[in-house]
Write a protein that holds these residues in place. Structure first.
Motif, PDB file in Angstrom:
ATOM      1  N   UNK A   1       5.485 -54.085 -86.805  1.00  0.00           N
ATOM      2  CA  UNK A   1       6.322 -54.574 -85.535  1.00  0.00           C
ATOM      3  C   UNK A   1       7.259 -55.778 -85.832  1.00  0.00           C
ATOM      4  N   UNK A   2       6.903 -56.684 -86.683  1.00  0.00           N
ATOM      5  CA  UNK A   2       7.815 -57.692 -87.000  1.00  0.00           C
ATOM      6  C   UNK A   2       8.889 -57.273 -88.010  1.00  0.00           C
ATOM      7  N   UNK A   3       8.418 -56.314 -88.812  1.00  0.00           N
ATOM      8  CA  UNK A   3       9.570 -55.832 -89.973  1.00  0.00           C
ATOM      9  C   UNK A   3      10.651 -55.110 -88.908  1.00  0.00           C
ATOM     10  N   UNK A   4      10.194 -54.208 -88.214  1.00  0.00           N
ATOM     11  CA  UNK A   4      11.056 -53.460 -87.326  1.00  0.00           C
ATOM     12  C   UNK A   4      12.061 -54.306 -86.465  1.00  0.00           C
ATOM     13  N   UNK A   5      11.361 -55.179 -85.904  1.00  0.00           N
ATOM     14  CA  UNK A   5      11.946 -56.048 -84.837  1.00  0.00           C
ATOM     15  C   UNK A   5      13.143 -56.822 -85.557  1.00  0.00           C
ATOM     16  N   UNK A   6      12.783 -57.272 -86.954  1.00  0.00           N
ATOM     17  CA  UNK A   6      13.794 -58.144 -87.301  1.00  0.00           C
ATOM     18  C   UNK A   6      15.056 -57.395 -87.653  1.00  0.00           C
ATOM     19  N   UNK A   7      14.867 -55.979 -88.592  1.00  0.00           N
ATOM     20  CA  UNK A   7      15.701 -55.352 -88.738  1.00  0.00           C
ATOM     21  C   UNK A   7      16.575 -54.851 -87.684  1.00  0.00           C
ATOM     22  N   UNK A   8      15.993 -54.554 -86.842  1.00  0.00           N
ATOM     23  CA  UNK A   8      16.597 -53.989 -85.419  1.00  0.00           C
ATOM     24  C   UNK A   8      17.479 -55.044 -84.624  1.00  0.00           C
ATOM     25  N   UNK A   9      17.129 -56.358 -84.680  1.00  0.00           N
ATOM     26  CA  UNK A   9      17.747 -57.383 -84.179  1.00  0.00           C
ATOM     27  C   UNK A   9      18.947 -57.507 -84.870  1.00  0.00           C
ATOM     28  N   UNK A  10      18.926 -57.671 -86.106  1.00  0.00           N
ATOM     29  CA  UNK A  10      19.993 -58.017 -86.928  1.00  0.00           C
ATOM     30  C   UNK A  10      21.055 -56.697 -86.633  1.00  0.00           C
ATOM     31  N   UNK A  11      20.536 -55.458 -87.029  1.00  0.00           N
ATOM     32  CA  UNK A  11      21.466 -54.370 -87.181  1.00  0.00           C
ATOM     33  C   UNK A  11      22.023 -54.040 -85.489  1.00  0.00           C
ATOM     34  N   UNK A  12      21.157 -54.031 -84.583  1.00  0.00           N
ATOM     35  CA  UNK A  12      21.899 -53.657 -83.327  1.00  0.00           C
ATOM     36  C   UNK A  12      22.742 -54.627 -82.953  1.00  0.00           C
ATOM     37  N   UNK A  13      22.602 -55.908 -83.130  1.00  0.00           N
ATOM     38  CA  UNK A  13      23.492 -56.861 -82.590  1.00  0.00           C
ATOM     39  C   UNK A  13      24.868 -56.962 -83.470  1.00  0.00           C
TER      40      UNK A  13
ATOM     41  N   UNK B   1      16.096 -46.722 -82.861  1.00  0.00           N
ATOM     42  CA  UNK B   1      16.340 -48.149 -81.874  1.00  0.00           C
ATOM     43  C   UNK B   1      17.867 -48.345 -81.964  1.00  0.00           C
ATOM     44  N   UNK B   2      18.479 -48.370 -83.145  1.00  0.00           N
ATOM     45  CA  UNK B   2      20.026 -48.378 -83.088  1.00  0.00           C
ATOM     46  C   UNK B   2      20.819 -47.554 -81.927  1.00  0.00           C
ATOM     47  N   UNK B   3      20.549 -46.330 -82.470  1.00  0.00           N
ATOM     48  CA  UNK B   3      21.226 -45.472 -81.430  1.00  0.00           C
ATOM     49  C   UNK B   3      21.052 -45.710 -80.183  1.00  0.00           C
ATOM     50  N   UNK B   4      19.779 -45.951 -79.541  1.00  0.00           N
ATOM     51  CA  UNK B   4      19.722 -46.297 -78.202  1.00  0.00           C
ATOM     52  C   UNK B   4      20.075 -47.336 -77.447  1.00  0.00           C
ATOM     53  N   UNK B   5      20.037 -48.813 -78.345  1.00  0.00           N
ATOM     54  CA  UNK B   5      20.143 -50.011 -77.730  1.00  0.00           C
ATOM     55  C   UNK B   5      21.900 -50.379 -78.125  1.00  0.00           C
ATOM     56  N   UNK B   6      22.186 -49.958 -79.208  1.00  0.00           N
ATOM     57  CA  UNK B   6      23.738 -50.456 -79.558  1.00  0.00           C
ATOM     58  C   UNK B   6      24.690 -50.529 -78.430  1.00  0.00           C
ATOM     59  N   UNK B   7      24.693 -49.607 -77.491  1.00  0.00           N
ATOM     60  CA  UNK B   7      25.562 -49.482 -76.725  1.00  0.00           C
ATOM     61  C   UNK B   7      25.415 -50.175 -75.516  1.00  0.00           C
ATOM     62  N   UNK B   8      24.268 -50.410 -75.299  1.00  0.00           N
ATOM     63  CA  UNK B   8      23.865 -51.438 -74.049  1.00  0.00           C
ATOM     64  C   UNK B   8      24.449 -52.888 -74.443  1.00  0.00           C
TER      65      UNK B   8
END
Length: 281
Positions: free
Chosen positions: A70-82, A151-158
């Motif tokens: 979960x931590x790995x997914x969250x760290x990568x997602x937070x950086x890439x999404x933002x 995650x990127x596809x879902x959250x990036x637009x928001x």
């Protein structure tokens, strides 16, 4: 006016407070109590102390492994999404043709439910991987990559919408003054734009952090934790313990409490740090 507000304050806030107590506070404290018991229903709970917490951290429970993933997914997602959301927002505030259309298109994936997204991406990615006789369940790294893309596809637009709101509130006279002083676009972005949209950054980091750590629907639909639980995130691990393993309801509740505390502490630290970096306008 103040007297009227004080007089009718309970009338307007009362229903909300009652609903909040019934829907959140009461279940939270009941769950906290149950985490120290062995139970199958609330009526037959037997106090066992910290045994559930000790069991939750055992290797065979897989909770620590799920937390790590979960931590790995969250760290990568937070950086890439933002980064992606800010890049899109920056481009869509450059007065390009069709920006309103693209804003709508990029935001739309956020309206789709997690289960639907998970199964949709599972079918698409497995169709692509089938050309090499593989699926998402062959290797945990494929499941990880699929989760990041979803995650990127879902959250990036928001997040993009929030960044757009921040960019549009940057005073144009600051940018003009920096341009007159000879600052380059990169210098304006780094020294003017980013500091001025710090509140938007705080909000987006908090939303992506809390959302990715609590991810459940997408994880269940995309890989269901396979292969061999290697892509199982914390929320899915907790649910499986509660509902798939008879007699371990107390352990599942202990995991939920530990998970709540961990996410709460991390979110609090992030909010304190990013708020301290905000610039008063």
């Amino acid at each position: 006016m103040n007297k009227a507000l004080k007089k009718y304050f309970p009338i307007f806030t009362g229903p909300t407070l009652v609903a909040f107590t019934i829907a959140f506070l009461a279940p939270f404290f009941i769950g906290l109590y149950l985490s120290f018991t062995e139970f199958t229903t609330i009526g037959n709970a037997q106090w066992v102390g910290i045994e559930n917490y000790q069991a939750a951290l055992e290797t065979r429970q897989g909770f620590l492994t799920a937390l790590s993933f979960t931590a790995i997914v969250s760290i990568v997602s937070i950086i890439s999404v933002n980064l992606g959301a800010f890049g899109l927002a920056y481009l869509l505030t450059r007065k390009l043709r069709g920006t309103n259309f693209f804003r709508t298109i990029f935001f739309m994936p956020n309206l789709i439910g997690g289960i639907v997204l998970g199964y949709t991406w599972q079918v698409m990615l497995n169709a692509i991987l089938s050309k090499w006789q593989m699926t998402l369940l062959v290797d945990w790294r494929l499941g990880f990559a699929g989760m990041i893309m979803l995650i990127n596809w879902q959250m990036m637009g928001y997040m993009m919408i929030i960044y757009i709101a921040g960019l549009q509130n940057v005073p144009p006279e600051l940018t003009e003054a920096a341009t007159i002083d000879g600052a380059s676009r990169w210098q304006i972005l780094r020294n003017v734009t980013i500091p001025m949209i710090a509140p938007s950054i705080t909000i987006c980091l908090f939303l992506t952090l809390s959302s990715t750590f609590k991810l459940y629907d997408q994880n269940l639909a995309l890989t269901s934790g396979n292969p061999l639980g290697q892509t199982e995130m914390a929320a899915l691990n907790i649910v499986k313990t509660m509902y798939d393993k008879f007699g371990q309801e107390g352990i599942g509740q202990a995991k939920a409490v530990l998970f709540f505390l961990m996410v709460g502490v991390i979110a609090y630290i992030q909010l304190r740090y990013t708020r301290s970096r905000e610039v008063d306008q």
